[in-house]
Motif scaffolding. Structure first.
Motif, PDB file in Angstrom:
ATOM      1  N   LYS A 145      28.312 -11.521  44.994  1.00 38.59           N
ATOM      2  CA  LYS A 145      28.792 -12.799  44.456  1.00 38.59           C
ATOM      3  C   LYS A 145      30.073 -12.571  43.682  1.00 38.59           C
ATOM      4  N   LEU A 146      30.885 -13.637  43.615  1.00 37.08           N
ATOM      5  CA  LEU A 146      32.109 -13.558  42.812  1.00 37.08           C
ATOM      6  C   LEU A 146      31.724 -13.480  41.344  1.00 37.08           C
ATOM      7  N   SER A 147      32.584 -12.788  40.547  1.00 35.66           N
ATOM      8  CA  SER A 147      32.265 -12.704  39.122  1.00 35.66           C
ATOM      9  C   SER A 147      32.630 -14.013  38.427  1.00 35.66           C
ATOM     10  N   PHE A 148      33.354 -14.882  39.126  1.00 39.65           N
ATOM     11  CA  PHE A 148      33.744 -16.127  38.480  1.00 39.65           C
ATOM     12  C   PHE A 148      34.156 -17.126  39.553  1.00 39.65           C
ATOM     13  N   GLY A 149      34.059 -18.392  39.267  1.00 42.99           N
ATOM     14  CA  GLY A 149      34.580 -19.399  40.200  1.00 42.99           C
ATOM     15  C   GLY A 149      33.455 -20.080  40.942  1.00 42.99           C
ATOM     16  N   ASP A 150      32.872 -19.376  41.924  1.00 47.93           N
ATOM     17  CA  ASP A 150      31.775 -19.974  42.687  1.00 47.93           C
ATOM     18  C   ASP A 150      30.672 -18.918  42.725  1.00 47.93           C
ATOM     19  N   PRO A 151      29.877 -18.829  41.653  1.00 42.60           N
ATOM     20  CA  PRO A 151      28.936 -17.710  41.577  1.00 42.60           C
ATOM     21  C   PRO A 151      27.702 -17.878  42.483  1.00 42.60           C
ATOM     22  N   GLN A 152      27.595 -18.995  43.214  1.00 45.43           N
ATOM     23  CA  GLN A 152      26.385 -19.206  44.029  1.00 45.43           C
ATOM     24  C   GLN A 152      26.484 -18.562  45.407  1.00 45.43           C
ATOM     25  N   THR A 153      27.657 -18.740  46.051  1.00 44.67           N
ATOM     26  CA  THR A 153      27.779 -18.316  47.453  1.00 44.67           C
ATOM     27  C   THR A 153      27.605 -16.805  47.595  1.00 44.67           C
ATOM     28  N   LEU A 154      26.896 -16.395  48.671  1.00 40.25           N
ATOM     29  CA  LEU A 154      26.773 -14.956  48.959  1.00 40.25           C
ATOM     30  C   LEU A 154      27.885 -14.568  49.933  1.00 40.25           C
ATOM     31  N   TRP A 155      28.574 -13.516  49.611  1.00 47.55           N
ATOM     32  CA  TRP A 155      29.690 -13.067  50.444  1.00 47.55           C
ATOM     33  C   TRP A 155      29.403 -11.664  50.971  1.00 47.55           C
ATOM     34  N   ALA A 156      30.053 -11.330  52.084  1.00 51.83           N
ATOM     35  CA  ALA A 156      30.001  -9.955  52.583  1.00 51.83           C
ATOM     36  C   ALA A 156      31.398  -9.363  52.406  1.00 51.83           C
ATOM     37  N   ARG A 157      31.445  -8.111  51.971  1.00 52.44           N
ATOM     38  CA  ARG A 157      32.753  -7.469  51.726  1.00 52.44           C
ATOM     39  C   ARG A 157      33.198  -6.736  52.989  1.00 52.44           C
ATOM     40  N   THR A 158      34.384  -7.092  53.493  1.00 46.91           N
ATOM     41  CA  THR A 158      34.814  -6.473  54.754  1.00 46.91           C
ATOM     42  C   THR A 158      35.367  -5.055  54.552  1.00 46.91           C
ATOM     43  N   GLY A 159      35.811  -4.751  53.337  1.00 46.05           N
ATOM     44  CA  GLY A 159      36.443  -3.437  53.143  1.00 46.05           C
ATOM     45  C   GLY A 159      37.883  -3.418  53.618  1.00 46.05           C
ATOM     46  N   TYR A 160      38.459  -4.604  53.914  1.00 47.61           N
ATOM     47  CA  TYR A 160      39.861  -4.667  54.347  1.00 47.61           C
ATOM     48  C   TYR A 160      40.674  -5.442  53.327  1.00 47.61           C
ATOM     49  N   LEU A 161      41.913  -5.038  53.136  1.00 48.88           N
ATOM     50  CA  LEU A 161      42.807  -5.757  52.233  1.00 48.88           C
ATOM     51  C   LEU A 161      43.634  -6.743  53.043  1.00 48.88           C
ATOM     52  N   GLY A 162      43.859  -7.905  52.451  1.00 45.39           N
ATOM     53  CA  GLY A 162      44.667  -8.891  53.157  1.00 45.39           C
ATOM     54  C   GLY A 162      45.079  -9.997  52.200  1.00 45.39           C
ATOM     55  N   PHE A 163      45.694 -11.027  52.757  1.00 48.36           N
ATOM     56  CA  PHE A 163      46.070 -12.181  51.936  1.00 48.36           C
ATOM     57  C   PHE A 163      46.060 -13.420  52.808  1.00 48.36           C
ATOM     58  N   VAL A 164      46.020 -14.563  52.157  1.00 41.08           N
ATOM     59  CA  VAL A 164      46.004 -15.840  52.885  1.00 41.08           C
ATOM     60  C   VAL A 164      47.292 -16.568  52.541  1.00 41.08           C
ATOM     61  N   LYS A 165      47.966 -17.133  53.557  1.00 44.21           N
ATOM     62  CA  LYS A 165      49.166 -17.932  53.278  1.00 44.21           C
ATOM     63  C   LYS A 165      49.017 -19.271  53.984  1.00 44.21           C
ATOM     64  N   ARG A 166      49.357 -20.336  53.283  1.00 42.11           N
ATOM     65  CA  ARG A 166      49.340 -21.661  53.906  1.00 42.11           C
ATOM     66  C   ARG A 166      50.632 -21.808  54.695  1.00 42.11           C
ATOM     67  N   THR A 167      50.522 -22.152  55.977  1.00 41.33           N
ATOM     68  CA  THR A 167      51.729 -22.233  56.813  1.00 41.33           C
ATOM     69  C   THR A 167      52.146 -23.692  56.983  1.00 41.33           C
ATOM     70  N   GLU A 168      53.258 -23.893  57.648  1.00 39.31           N
ATOM     71  CA  GLU A 168      53.752 -25.259  57.898  1.00 39.31           C
ATOM     72  C   GLU A 168      53.036 -25.898  59.081  1.00 39.31           C
ATOM     73  N   LEU A 169      52.250 -25.103  59.827  1.00 37.72           N
ATOM     74  CA  LEU A 169      51.619 -25.616  61.046  1.00 37.72           C
ATOM     75  C   LEU A 169      50.375 -26.434  60.679  1.00 37.72           C
ATOM     76  N   THR A 170      49.947 -27.251  61.620  1.00 37.61           N
ATOM     77  CA  THR A 170      48.713 -28.008  61.342  1.00 37.61           C
ATOM     78  C   THR A 170      47.630 -27.534  62.281  1.00 37.61           C
ATOM     79  N   ASP A 171      46.380 -27.572  61.809  1.00 36.84           N
ATOM     80  CA  ASP A 171      45.287 -27.158  62.686  1.00 36.84           C
ATOM     81  C   ASP A 171      44.692 -28.386  63.368  1.00 36.84           C
ATOM     82  N   SER A 172      43.580 -28.180  64.097  1.00 37.41           N
ATOM     83  CA  SER A 172      43.049 -29.264  64.937  1.00 37.41           C
ATOM     84  C   SER A 172      42.653 -30.484  64.107  1.00 37.41           C
ATOM     85  N   SER A 173      42.278 -30.261  62.835  1.00 41.61           N
ATOM     86  CA  SER A 173      41.850 -31.428  62.046  1.00 41.61           C
ATOM     87  C   SER A 173      43.041 -32.130  61.402  1.00 41.61           C
TER      88      SER A 173
END
Length: 1596
Positions: A1442-1470
């Motif tokens: 679980k996250l130490s802060f923010g959303d302590p309920q959800t269970l997450w799995a740790r991938t062991g990979y480093l990365g980042f998320v960027k919001r792009t100018e493109l739109t998805d199907s929704s």
């Protein structure tokens, strides 16, 4: 070994302790009996000398045995046989003569003593450098011809010919043998501990350090008479009792298959470490103790730990957090304190009544009035006079040539040459007469001669630069002699070769028979000397450019007058000239001034000097010459050969002009020469050093003294002061002193100042070193044809401290660095072009050469063949020394010499060397007179084309401006406040999600699809003949297909076989060992039907069982499999003898051969009680060598298949092609599960078939019109490399890829952008859309997180700043920005998957400008690791965290990979903006160095770009040292070229110092089935010494 009687009890305490320690080592088997005796004898030796009178060492004599005599007089490049007989007699006469070891020319006594003292000091500090490891084949330096002793041609301009050089030459094989056995026969300790002593790794006894040294050995190396201090220093190295391991010969590595998934000692995740590798003793970090490599690394660390440089001072940070040390001015730096210098004036140039109005006028006069008077005597190759040219002949021939040039070259009416045109003079050194005639002929015709060297081949060093000279001077015509023309390289048609970079030349032969006698009325026009150009002298700059210095007629005349006055030349004197007559002093004194004064010149060519070194002394004696013109090397050669000259007399000399009197070693050459020849009538006051440069011509010359006058003083300067540009008399440390002699006074009629060498020409202070500038009518006027460069050199107006010019008159920069001493004497300490500026301090290349040579190098290198230059690496100049190694020098000698040169330079010059390289004899580019062409050598070094046979890099010691290591901030700020801070700063939390999985329309399907086994049965009933699978062979033929009902029936047969066997219970693990194919799929469903849990394992490689079978065994053991399902062929292999050699075959579980099973149906088909039960297990080896099995539940299988179905729009009428390994991860899911779930048809292409048929995959895509295909990076690479150049052939065969809508690369790593991009580009020609290629991303905890489907926007690419990335920050930059790294999105996030970027330490969510660990939440995550002991904490940590802060309920799995998320100018199907996930790399693989985070792939990308011969490369760290392994795909002689290039590129681009560079054969770096490098496996093999490297360099 007879043990001498020693009373042990009488020995000192520490010696007794040492003996006890040796006894203990012997009893524990740590040391052999022989080693024990050797060490014991060494310890006792000092005490034996006191008790027994040892036999005195035999004096050396001619018959002394074997190698000792060879090393005593290692053959220098010998004179030709003419002198060999005499030298052999000489040798017998004086057995005690040292074999050219104390080479007086380069040896200043002061300097050599300083070097010895410095080295002795180092010895006390016990320095141990690890010696590089070299494969045997690499010992033989290169083809045999390089091992033969260099012929006389290698002996250079500055090469000494030793008097003992005529030793009988060895045959080539003796060299190869000696170089082969050099290292292996030496004692184990000395082969690895090069000098001083190893530091014991465990200091068991406080006293063990103070053992009295044993006496010098019986055969002192180096010299007969007195063993040099250094030899003693080395004879006394003590060998510590620490076991160093055998001498450094890499063992033969075990054969290895092309793909290995696991090192035999891999770690199993979830299994305790001790258990997994209990069979091996371990040192830190699981490395076998026996490892020799780690001993060396330990040594390297010990050496590097020593406080080497002052601690780094303050740093500044610029906006990019980039930090490079700002050099702080040391408060103790010596500063100039004198007053501003006043220009120094030479005596006025006297006007003598009979001086001619022009130089040609003098020739006219002597030709007419003194026609019989001798002008020039030339010598033949043996040193005997060949012919004498009189002044009459010189005049008549020059007039003929002038007439021919102006009137007879073209047809009747056209005149080819006009006065003022430039012509090249191409005459060999041995033909002075032809040159004189040509030169004076040009002067009389008023055309401008440009003397150049004779080109020998197309590839001459610097030949294209000579072309630049000819071009800039506009030369179209070359004059040469008939003999020379015949010797020029020709094309097959007989044309003269067009030399590289040269303009087209017309060649004119000037032999008398081709010249026309002028008509009676024709007279050459001789105007009074004016400012028109008379001739052009070539000059090479530091960068290698060759420019022409133009000398005007008046300057030429004035210079001759000034030299006549300064040297007091008289009419009719005799002068012996040994210098090159085409330029510089040889031209000014020997061709021009001599004619003005009717002097008889005797020209001694270079070739004669090499054959018969004393020839010039003989000429002085025979002709009673008054003046001799020589270089230091000529003094030296004459000394070496002087014993054959009992009766020569040099009493006639009134002036011995030393042309390179400004060199650091000229003092000692002059002194030594005087010592030897004073007995032959040489007077001390006749030695006249001088200083010259092509631009300023003669700058200063010592006037010939009168007998009894006091000799000029010497200056003994402090090297440290010099490096800061100030003059300080050396007082404190006599080691770092430079002794210089004056070069006399300024020339008559000249004015001289000293200005700062860089920046505006500001006058120096009296105690400051600067560049000498001269104003005189006798100097060059310009660089011909190069007006820009001319201004800075020929038109300099010095300014005073306030910046105001001191006058109107222009000065010429001489390029010489020096100062004015007492009594207006000029001292020169170096040349501008030899200046190396390192960290703001100046060092002189010549001084460094002198220091290197003072390290008695007689056995290792050639004296005259050493190049010193600097290269710019990481914001500073770094010093490189390259020398030619003797063919008979052993590996050990060379390495010792190199390490001692390092220490000497460090002590004396206080500067670190960056690189020291030894190349085979005769391989460095030569200048025309045999010196080394420095700029070409530097170019070769930077291009990686030097081909050294030995190299030592010292980046750790000399790179002192590294950025400050980053301090990790203590986590005082909690994740919550960081998150609030991010929100306040307007940064979004970095998270992203795929679209919803949505509700399933038909409830009926839910029931059927809850379990995959149900889906198969349902399809077998509802659509039995629908083909699910087609398997292709290498020819592209479908060898096997499976419809729904066929697959169901085959699965039933297997289930029945499993149920029949007793001992296989429901829920037990069953290993499936099959080649890629339909059998594997059937066996998988058979297990599901029987209630067993399938574990797919890659079968062992039949040709490489020893490497691949242990992995199979390990998975079977770890998974506790109850049974193995496999084919008949594999069953035989598992039970074969070969298998028994690798693993214990008696303990295999039950093996069921499924090839010919009876047609049976199982009594029942198992149905799991709930969907949380385990469906199958996925075992895989991570790139870090970790074997991990994860449990995949039935619910996860369904969710994953559904997610893929939605993303890729799969349904029954679709066809997809899969070219992947079906053993783990997404490859297995697509191969075995997806078709049964979605009903689409899968065309299966086993990747190994591509190795025999490259076009199989692409051909299939085209033939079946496939829209969606999945492959691995290995497959893509095979196609790119193998088919890249064959797109036309594919097109002709009708291959067309325009049908492909998506081609997904399945991987668990950062997308390989370069590879996907080149693949798209190459196959664009056969219709592949540039948008088709994309990637997928999965990990151990979740097999498929991203997959670029058919919907969703195209994958985007961003450029991030690498420097920020090392700080875990993401800063987007423009394409092409420096230090930018392109990253491609890893595919669209699958439906039902959520990801968030988390700080791996605090476990708090991060903003989107941060790099963090990717955490995933999805219904298809794995349930956990398959462990033996159920280590729950690891389970919870990786799968349910679980996250130490923010959303302590959800269970997450740790991938062991480093990365980042960027919001792009493109739109998805929704319709929302699309969030892209970028994977940067595995957290386990990252390297923490200097407090920053590095990704191996980035360093590897740089390394692979460093040299064309580097194929694959891999990096890892070992005890904080960065190790780079590079595969060499060129020839083995390139191996050592890679070391400096790899070190440079990593330093430049990543600000890291490479600790060890390992060069290996192609295919050594292990790659797993997914095409990923297994760096930890490689690390273990390296440390266990199993790589069989070509070369291992330990950077200091």
């Amino acid at each position: 070994m007879a043990e001498p009687d020693v009373d042990v009890s009488a020995l000192p305490q520490e010696v007794r302790e040492q003996l006890a320690e040796l006894d203990l080592e012997l009893s524990e088997g740590d040391i052999t009996q022989k080693g024990y005796e050797k060490k014991r004898a060494k310890v006792l030796a000092p005490y034996l000398t006191q008790t027994q009178n040892l036999v005195p060492p035999p004096a050396y004599d001619e018959q002394s045995p074997g190698p000792s005599s060879a090393s005593a007089s290692a053959p220098e490049p010998g004179p030709s046989n003419s002198s060999s007989s005499s030298s052999r007699h000489r040798h017998t006469r004086r057995p005690h003569r040292s074999g050219g070891t104390r080479d007086e020319r380069y040896r200043s006594d002061i300097h050599t003593e300083a070097v010895q003292a410095a080295l002795a000091k180092h010895k006390e500090e016990k320095m141990a450098l690890p010696m590089p490891t070299k494969r045997r084949s690499a010992y033989v330096q290169s083809p045999i011809d390089n091992c033969t002793p260099p012929d006389s041609s290698s002996s250079s301009d500055d090469e000494a010919v030793s008097s003992e050089s005529a030793e009988p030459q060895h045959s080539p094989d003796t060299w190869i043998n000696s170089s082969l056995h050099g290292s292996s026969t030496s004692s184990s300790a000395s082969s690895t501990l090069s000098h001083g002593e190893s530091r014991p790794t465990q200091p068991t006894h406080p006293h063990s350090q103070q053992v009295p040294p044993p006496p010098a050995p019986a055969h002192p190396p180096h010299s007969h008479s007195q063993p040099s201090a250094l030899a003693e220093a080395f004879a006394q190295t003590r060998i510590d009792p620490v076991g160093v391991g055998p001498p450094d010969m890499p063992s033969q590595a075990q054969a290895r298959g092309s793909r290995v998934d696991l090192p035999p000692n891999a770690v199993v995740r979830g299994m305790s470490r001790g258990q997994s590798r209990s069979s091996m003793m371990e040192t830190a970090d699981g490395v076998p103790v026996s490892s020799r490599v780690s001993t060396k690394i330990q040594q390297l660390l010990n050496t590097l730990k020593r406080p080497k440089r002052p601690p780094l001072s303050e740093f500044f940070m610029d906006d990019q957090e980039e930090i490079v040390e700002v050099p702080q001015v040391d408060p103790n730096t010596p500063k100039p304190e004198g007053r501003q210098i006043i220009p120094v004036k030479g005596e006025p140039l006297g006007v003598v009544s009979n001086w001619p109005p022009a130089l040609q006028a003098a020739l006219t006069r002597w030709g007419a009035t003194q026609g019989k008077s001798p002008a020039l005597t030339a010598l033949d190759i043996t040193g005997k006079p060949l012919y004498t040219l009189t002044y009459g002949k010189l005049w008549s021939r020059s007039v003929k040539l002038a007439y021919t040039l102006l009137n007879k070259l073209g047809t009747k009416n056209e005149q080819i040459l006009k006065p003022g045109d430039r012509v090249a003079l191409v005459y060999p050194n041995s033909d002075p007469a032809m040159f004189w005639v040509a030169f004076y002929g040009c002067l009389l015709a008023e055309v401008i001669p440009v003397p150049i060297e004779v080109p020998l081949s197309r590839k001459d060093a610097g030949s294209s630069q000579v072309g630049f000279l000819l071009g800039s001077c506009g030369v179209g015509l070359a004059l040469t002699s008939e003999i020379c023309l015949k010797g020029l390289p020709k094309t097959p048609t007989g044309e003269i070769l067009q030399f590289k970079g040269w303009p087209r030349l017309k060649w004119v032969v000037t032999d008398s028979k081709y010249l026309t006698k002028p008509s009676k009325d024709w007279q050459p026009h001789i105007p009074t000397a004016n400012t028109d150009t008379a001739y052009i002298e070539y000059k090479a700059s530091k960068e290698g450019t060759v420019m022409g210095v133009a000398v005007s007629k008046v300057a030429m005349l004035t210079h001759c007058q000034a030299l006549t006055q300064a040297c007091n030349y008289c009419e009719g004197e005799t002068l012996v000239n040994v210098l090159d007559f085409k330029k510089d002093m040889g031209l000014w004194h020997g061709v021009l001034t001599s004619v003005m004064n009717r002097i008889h010149t005797i020209s001694v060519p270079y070739a004669v000097m090499k054959a018969c070194p004393q020839s010039w002394v003989q000429r002085v004696h025979i002709h009673k010459a008054r003046v001799a013109l020589v270089k230091c090397r000529d003094l030296h050669w004459a000394m070496m050969a002087h014993r054959d000259q009992r009766d020569t007399s040099l009493a006639s000399l009134r002036m011995l002009i030393v042309a390179d009197g400004a060199n650091p070693w000229s003092v000692s050459s002059c002194d030594a020469f005087l010592n030897v020849f004073q007995a032959h009538g040489l007077k001390p006051e006749v030695i006249c050093p001088c200083a010259t440069s092509p631009e300023a011509m003669t700058v200063a010359i010592r006037r010939p003294g009168v007998a009894g006058a006091p000799l000029p003083a010497r200056a003994i300067l402090s090297m440290t002061g010099l490096s800061h540009g100030v003059i300080r008399v050396n007082t404190e440390d006599k080691n770092s002193a430079l002794t210089v002699q004056d070069v006399g006074h300024v020339m008559p009629g000249a004015l001289m100042c000293i200005v700062k060498p860089d920046g505006p020409p500001m006058l120096c202070k009296t105690d400051e070193i600067g560049e000498i500038v001269v104003n005189s009518r006798a100097g060059g006027t310009m660089y011909y044809g190069l007006s820009g460069v001319t201004k800075n050199t020929f038109e300099v107006i010095p300014v005073n401290a306030s910046g105001t010019p001191i006058g109107e008159i222009p000065f010429v920069r001489s390029g010489l660095l020096g100062f004015v001493g007492p009594g207006s004497l000029i001292f020169v300490v170096g040349k501008n072009e030899g200046l190396l500026m390192v960290s703001g301090r100046r060092h002189n290349a010549d001084d460094l050469v002198a220091t290197a040579l003072a390290v008695e190098p007689v056995k290792t290198v050639y004296r005259g063949r050493i190049a010193v230059f600097s290269v710019t690496v990481f914001f500073d100049e770094r010093i490189v020394i390259v020398a030619e190694q003797r063919p008979d020098a052993s590996e050990e000698d060379s390495f010792q010499w190199m390490s001692r040169v390092l220490q000497a330079i460090d002590s004396i010059h206080q500067v670190g060397l960056y690189c020291l390289a030894l190349v085979p004899a005769n391989t460095l580019p030569k200048t025309p007179l045999g010196g080394i062409h420095i700029s070409d050598t530097k170019q070769l070094f930077l291009e990686g084309a030097l081909h050294p046979c030995n190299i030592l890099m010292c980046p750790h010691t000399c790179v002192t401006n590294m950025p400050k290591p980053r301090q990790k901030q203590p986590v005082g700020v909690g994740p919550a406040s960081i998150m609030v801070g991010n929100l306040v700063a307007g940064k979004r939390i970095a998270q992203a999600a795929g679209r919803d999985l949505g509700l399933i329309e038909d409830q009926d399907l839910v029931r059927k699809h809850q379990f995959l086994a149900d889906s198969l049965q349902w399809r077998a009933q509802t659509d039995p003949d629908h083909t699910l699978y087609v398997l292709l062979n290498a020819k592209g033929v479908a060898v096997c297909t499976a419809t729904c009902v066929q697959l169901h029936k085959r699965a039933e047969k297997i289930a029945a076989a499993l149920m029949e066997r007793s001992g296989i219970n429901i829920g037990e693990n069953v290993v499936l060992l099959y080649p890629p194919g339909i059998d594997l799929i059937a066996a998988f469903y058979g297990c599901l039907y029987a209630g067993s849990i399938p574990v797919t394992v890659r079968p062992p490689h039949p040709q490489n069982l020893s490497a691949t079978l242990p992995t199979v065994r390990m998975i079977i053991d770890v998974s506790k499999a109850a049974c193995i399902l496999t084919t008949q062929v594999l069953t035989k292999i598992l039970r074969s003898k070969e298998a028994a050699a690798t693993v214990n075959i008696k303990t295999w579980p039950i093996i069921i051969d499924t090839d010919d099973l009876p047609r049976k149906r199982p009594p029942t088909i198992y149905k799991p009680p709930n969907a949380e039960m385990i469906a199958y297990m996925d075992f895989s080896v991570s790139t870090t060598g970790m074997l991990t099995g994860v449990k995949i539940s039935h619910a996860a299988v369904s969710a994953l298949c559904r997610s893929i179905k939605l993303q890729c729009e799969l349904y029954s009428s679709r066809q997809i092609a899969i070219c992947l390994d079906p053993y783990c991860g997404l490859g297995f899911v697509l191969w075995c599960l997806a078709s049964v779930y979605s009903g689409h048809q899968s065309i299966l292409i086993p990747p190994m078939e591509l190795e025999s048929s490259l076009t199989l995959w692409l051909g299939t895509l085209s033939q079946y019109r496939i829209r969606d295909t999945f492959c691995s990076y290995s497959v893509m690479e095979l196609c790119t490399k193998g088919l890249g150049g064959q797109t036309d052939i594919l097109k002709a065969r009708g291959v067309n890829l325009s049908c492909v809508r998506s081609c997904v690369v399945v991987a668990e790593e950062r997308p390989r952008l370069a590879l996907t991009h080149s693949f798209s580009k190459l196959f664009k020609d056969i219709g592949l859309s540039m948008r088709a290629v994309s990637t997928a991303f999965g990990s151990r905890v979740n097999l498929a997180i991203c997959l670029q489907g058919t919907t969703g926007p195209d994958p985007s690419t961003v450029y991030v700043d690498m420097k920020s990335l090392r700080h875990d920050r993401v800063r987007l930059v423009e394409r092409g920005a420096p230090q930018s790294l392109p990253l491609m999105e890893s595919g669209t996030i699958l439906p039902g998957v959520r990801v968030i970027i988390v700080n791996p330490e605090t476990r708090g969510p991060l903003g989107d400008s941060h790099l963090g660990e990717i955490w995933v939440n999805s219904p298809h995550s794995a349930t956990g690791y398959y462990t033996i002991y159920g280590e729950e904490n690891l389970q919870a940590d990786h799968f349910n965290t679980k996250l130490s802060f923010g959303d302590p309920q959800t269970l997450w799995a740790r991938t062991g990979y480093l990365g980042f998320v960027k919001r792009t100018e493109l739109t998805d199907s929704s319709g929302d903006r699309h969030d892209a996930l970028f994977v940067v790399g595995s957290l386990d693989e990252t390297l923490e160095l200097r407090g920053l985070r590095y990704h191996p792939i980035d360093i590897e990308t740089s390394v692979s770009r460093a040299h064309r011969s580097i194929g694959e490369s891999a990096v890892f760290t070992w005890t904080n040292l960065l190790v780079v392994v590079a595969e060499l795909c060129g020839s083995e002689q390139d191996a050592l070229d890679l070391v400096p290039l790899v070190t440079n590129v990593v330093l430049e681009e990543h600000h890291l110092i490479v600790g060890v560079v390992v060069i290996v054969d192609p295919g050594v770096i292990p790659i797993n089935s997914r095409g990923e490098k297994q760096r930890m496996h490689l690390r273990d093999s390296f440390l266990a010494d199993q790589l069989d490297p070509i070369y291992v360099a330990y950077n200091m």
